[in-house]
Design an enzyme around this catalytic site. Structure first.
Site, PDB file in Angstrom:
ATOM      1  N   ASP A 182       0.831  -1.210   0.000  1.00 23.43           N
ATOM      2  CA  ASP A 182       0.000   0.000   0.000  1.00 23.43           C
ATOM      3  C   ASP A 182       0.862   1.255   0.000  1.00 23.43           C
ATOM      4  OD1 ASP A 182      -2.354  -1.330   0.085  1.00 23.43           O
ATOM      5  OD2 ASP A 182      -2.634  -1.140   2.248  1.00 23.43           O
ATOM      6  N   LYS A 208      -3.182   4.204  -3.349  1.00 25.95           N
ATOM      7  CA  LYS A 208      -3.535   5.452  -4.025  1.00 25.95           C
ATOM      8  C   LYS A 208      -2.278   6.243  -4.323  1.00 25.95           C
ATOM      9  CE  LYS A 208      -7.876   6.465  -2.014  1.00 25.95           C
ATOM     10  NZ  LYS A 208      -8.530   7.070  -0.932  1.00 25.95           N
ATOM     11  N   MET A 242      -7.750   8.870   9.950  1.00 26.00           N
ATOM     12  CA  MET A 242      -8.417   9.475   8.783  1.00 26.00           C
ATOM     13  C   MET A 242      -9.376  10.591   9.205  1.00 26.00           C
ATOM     14  SD  MET A 242      -9.013   5.991   6.584  1.00 26.00           S
ATOM     15  CE  MET A 242      -9.265   4.895   7.970  1.00 26.00           C
TER      16      MET A 242
END
Ligand code: SAH
Length: 274
Positions: A47, A69, A184
């Site tokens: 990741d 991402k 987050m």
């Protein structure tokens, strides 16, 4: 080549997937199981939040696959990643799925493990140090002390839908967990702090942002629930960051950046001078 240790470690069998936590950033926070897995892997699927320095522990022949991402582009979909892991395992590879922190803490490791079971692919889980533990420790903020808190809550500020999780009873959380660590949380911070204050938490309660914890970019911004949004903007706080709310944040005044020799030296000199 396996890691050399004076006790038995499990062999990474071809056709298996190991879901491995890489810890929050500092490569030294890898577990022995994680280092051992890296040393034996044929393919590493990692990741964005994984410190790529640790990939050097993989053998030269290992294929390194990025599955996170990058540059705001959408990440590979979860079914795509799971299917890729399954296909690699069925091709007889030793597949290491490397995730930041702990694979089962807001890391979708649970979804991947279930997909592997459904596909009949054997797997192993290697827990990692989650950002909420490692980040707090490196910020000089003990997650618990007997004087401050008998509970700690790990919360996500970002649901799968992209909004603040509505399934969470924020008032109950505000009342029950004296220390709350929110992952987050940067984007939806205004709603989150408002819900905690609506739930009875004081605007004066200390809060800290721990950014890029345990990496060379590690940065801590201390604030309060009431000032958090203004301080986020004034200090340019950006992801990845964990937010910690609670009295434990004050302990940072005494512990500082203990991992920085200059800071620790100053702390100890202050005590010696008293
Ligand atoms: N599985 C990971 C969490 C993945 S969710 C773990 O156990 O740590 C991603 C969120 O984790 C980030 O948005 C941030 O809130 C937190 N995070 C991960 N690494 C971090 C780091 N080095 N510093 C601060 N926060 C981090």
């Amino acid at each position: 080549m396996a890691l050399s240790v004076p006790f038995a470690m499990p062999a990474f069998q071809p056709g298996w997937v190991w879901l491995v936590g890489a810890g929050p950033g500092d490569p030294g926070l890898l577990t022995l199981h994680a280092a051992h897995a890296l040393a034996q892997a044929d393919v590493v699927v990692h990741d964005a939040l994984v410190n790529t320095d640790v990939l050097a522990l993989a053998p030269a022949h290992a294929e390194i696959v990025f599955a996170g991402k990058r540059g705001g582009k959408p990440s590979a979909s979860q079914p795509d990643i799971s299917n890729r892991l399954i296909a690699l395992a069925r091709a007889g590879r030793r597949v290491l799925r490397l995730k930041g922190g702990d694979p089962f803490i807001f890391g979708r490791g649970g979804e991947e493990a279930r997909a592997l079971v459904a596909a009949g692919v054997p797997f192993r889980v290697v827990p990692g140090i989650t950002a909420g533990i490692g980040g707090l420790a490196y910020a000089g903020i003990p997650a618990t002390t007997r004087d401050t808190n008998a509970a700690i809550a790990f919360v996500t500020g970002h649901a799968a839908s992209g909004s603040v999780p509505d399934t969470l009873d924020w008032t109950a959380l505000a009342r029950s967990a004296s220390v709350i660590v929110i992952y987050m949380a940067v984007k939806h911070l205004p709603i989150i702090v408002q819900r905690l204050m609506d739930g009875g938490r004081s605007p004066d309660e200390p809060l800290a942002f721990i950014c890029s914890a345990t990496t060379p970019d590690h940065r801590v911004v201390v604030s309060t629930l009431g000032r958090a949004v203004a301080d986020r903007d004034a200090h340019g706080v950006a992801a990845p960051a964990v937010v910690v709310v609670g009295e434990v944040v004050r302990l940072r005044e005494q512990l500082g950046c203990w991992w920085d020799p200059a800071d620790l030296g100053a702390l100890l000199a202050d005590v010696a001078a008293e």
